[in-house]
Design a protein around this motif. Structure first.
Motif, PDB file in Angstrom:
ATOM      1  N   THR A   9       0.875  -1.175   0.000  1.00 41.48           N
ATOM      2  CA  THR A   9       0.000   0.000   0.000  1.00 41.48           C
ATOM      3  C   THR A   9       0.909   1.220   0.000  1.00 41.48           C
ATOM      4  O   THR A   9       1.764   1.354   0.879  1.00 41.48           O
ATOM      5  CB  THR A   9      -0.890   0.011   1.259  1.00 41.48           C
ATOM      6  N   LEU A  10       0.707   2.092  -0.983  1.00 42.83           N
ATOM      7  CA  LEU A  10       1.530   3.288  -1.132  1.00 42.83           C
ATOM      8  C   LEU A  10       0.632   4.515  -1.047  1.00 42.83           C
ATOM      9  O   LEU A  10      -0.418   4.565  -1.689  1.00 42.83           O
ATOM     10  CB  LEU A  10       2.247   3.280  -2.490  1.00 42.83           C
ATOM     11  N   ALA A  11       1.055   5.501  -0.256  1.00 41.38           N
ATOM     12  CA  ALA A  11       0.323   6.761  -0.155  1.00 41.38           C
ATOM     13  C   ALA A  11       1.093   7.823  -0.916  1.00 41.38           C
ATOM     14  O   ALA A  11       2.305   7.963  -0.746  1.00 41.38           O
ATOM     15  CB  ALA A  11       0.156   7.163   1.305  1.00 41.38           C
ATOM     16  N   LEU A  12       0.395   8.571  -1.774  1.00 37.69           N
ATOM     17  CA  LEU A  12       1.006   9.624  -2.573  1.00 37.69           C
ATOM     18  C   LEU A  12       0.384  10.962  -2.208  1.00 37.69           C
ATOM     19  O   LEU A  12      -0.815  11.038  -1.938  1.00 37.69           O
ATOM     20  CB  LEU A  12       0.778   9.382  -4.070  1.00 37.69           C
ATOM     21  N   GLY A  13       1.212  11.999  -2.212  1.00 36.51           N
ATOM     22  CA  GLY A  13       0.713  13.342  -1.956  1.00 36.51           C
ATOM     23  C   GLY A  13       1.506  14.362  -2.744  1.00 36.51           C
ATOM     24  O   GLY A  13       2.683  14.149  -3.064  1.00 36.51           O
ATOM     25  N   SER A  14       0.838  15.468  -3.084  1.00 34.99           N
ATOM     26  CA  SER A  14       1.490  16.559  -3.801  1.00 34.99           C
ATOM     27  C   SER A  14       0.791  17.856  -3.438  1.00 34.99           C
ATOM     28  O   SER A  14      -0.442  17.910  -3.387  1.00 34.99           O
ATOM     29  CB  SER A  14       1.394  16.342  -5.316  1.00 34.99           C
ATOM     30  N   ASN A  15       1.591  18.915  -3.163  1.00 37.36           N
ATOM     31  CA  ASN A  15       0.971  20.224  -2.941  1.00 37.36           C
ATOM     32  C   ASN A  15       1.729  21.357  -3.636  1.00 37.36           C
ATOM     33  O   ASN A  15       1.530  22.517  -3.314  1.00 37.36           O
ATOM     34  CB  ASN A  15       0.752  20.511  -1.451  1.00 37.36           C
ATOM     35  N   LEU A  16       2.557  21.023  -4.594  1.00 38.39           N
ATOM     36  CA  LEU A  16       3.258  22.025  -5.398  1.00 38.39           C
ATOM     37  C   LEU A  16       3.104  21.678  -6.870  1.00 38.39           C
ATOM     38  O   LEU A  16       3.114  20.501  -7.233  1.00 38.39           O
ATOM     39  CB  LEU A  16       4.751  22.061  -5.047  1.00 38.39           C
ATOM     40  N   GLY A  17       2.988  22.681  -7.709  1.00 37.04           N
ATOM     41  CA  GLY A  17       2.877  22.448  -9.144  1.00 37.04           C
ATOM     42  C   GLY A  17       1.490  21.946  -9.520  1.00 37.04           C
ATOM     43  O   GLY A  17       0.514  22.130  -8.788  1.00 37.04           O
ATOM     44  N   ASP A  18       1.402  21.297 -10.677  1.00 38.86           N
ATOM     45  CA  ASP A  18       0.139  20.711 -11.141  1.00 38.86           C
ATOM     46  C   ASP A  18      -0.035  19.389 -10.404  1.00 38.86           C
ATOM     47  O   ASP A  18       0.437  18.338 -10.851  1.00 38.86           O
ATOM     48  CB  ASP A  18       0.168  20.510 -12.654  1.00 38.86           C
ATOM     49  N   ARG A  19      -0.676  19.465  -9.247  1.00 44.54           N
ATOM     50  CA  ARG A  19      -0.754  18.325  -8.338  1.00 44.54           C
ATOM     51  C   ARG A  19      -1.332  17.068  -8.991  1.00 44.54           C
ATOM     52  O   ARG A  19      -0.789  15.974  -8.811  1.00 44.54           O
ATOM     53  CB  ARG A  19      -1.568  18.695  -7.101  1.00 44.54           C
ATOM     54  N   GLN A  20      -2.405  17.209  -9.737  1.00 46.76           N
ATOM     55  CA  GLN A  20      -3.018  16.043 -10.368  1.00 46.76           C
ATOM     56  C   GLN A  20      -2.077  15.419 -11.395  1.00 46.76           C
ATOM     57  O   GLN A  20      -1.902  14.203 -11.425  1.00 46.76           O
ATOM     58  CB  GLN A  20      -4.342  16.411 -11.022  1.00 46.76           C
ATOM     59  N   GLU A  21      -1.462  16.240 -12.221  1.00 54.45           N
ATOM     60  CA  GLU A  21      -0.539  15.732 -13.230  1.00 54.45           C
ATOM     61  C   GLU A  21       0.660  15.045 -12.568  1.00 54.45           C
ATOM     62  O   GLU A  21       1.124  13.998 -13.021  1.00 54.45           O
ATOM     63  CB  GLU A  21      -0.067  16.872 -14.126  1.00 54.45           C
TER      64      GLU A  21
END
Length: 182
Positions: A9-21
């Motif tokens: 199980t891997l958790a991914l997160g992003s809050n900089l740039g084009d987060r969805q991409e």
């Protein structure tokens, strides 16, 4: 262990740039690891940051996969993917382009400070538990119980399901790693 290895199980997160991409690129890159097979990808969740300095909201997702890689080797490959998306590790819990955490690796337990398994704070994080539950309604966090019961005990006020989503990569889909400067 099956021919496809053990579940992770891997958790991914992003809050900089084009987060969805960036998250889609992360999922595609995970699927591009030779000894990893992506099984499911959760819907996206928009979440307020937990801990750390003031920063933009995150998009979070969970990837369920199977792998024959040892957990430490998988972590190294995930760090390579983060680096390809310009992840920098300067401020603890600071803003980031891409963060990928191993939450579980089969029933493996590890107290190694660089790879504690299962993830030591996953049971407290709605931004991990909610998407995980969407990806696998029967999910269990080893040693702590059903993800659904753990989620009920968390503060879910800072998370909401996003209207956008990620796609499970297919062999026909090219990887979405950022292009290197020429």
């Amino acid at each position: 262990m099956s021919a496809y290895g053990r579940p992770v199980t891997l958790a991914l997160g992003s809050n900089l740039g084009d987060r969805q991409e960036i998250l889609q690129g992360g999922v595609d890159a995970i699927a591009g690891i030779g000894q990893v097979r992506v099984v499911a990808v959760s819907p996206l969740y928009e979440t307020v940051p937990v801990g750390g300095p003031p920063q933009p909201d995150y998009l979070n997702a969970v990837v369920l996969a199977r792998t024959t890689l040892p957990s430490r080797d998988l972590l190294d490959r995930l760090h390579e993917i983060e680096a390809a998306f310009d992840r920098v590790r300067v401020v603890r819990w600071g803003a980031r382009t891409l963060d990928i955490d191993i939450i579980t690796s089969g029933d493996e337990r590890s107290d190694d400070p660089e790879l504690t398994l299962p993830h030591p704070r996953a049971h407290e994080r709605a931004f991990v538990l909610a998407p995980w539950l969407d990806a696998d309604p029967d999910a269990v966090l080893p040693g702590l119980g059903p993800v659904a019961a753990l989620l009920e005990k968390t503060d879910r006020s800072g998370i909401r399901r996003a209207k956008m989503g990620l796609l499970i990569p297919s062999p026909q889909r090219p990887l979405s790693l950022p292009e290197e400067d020429a």
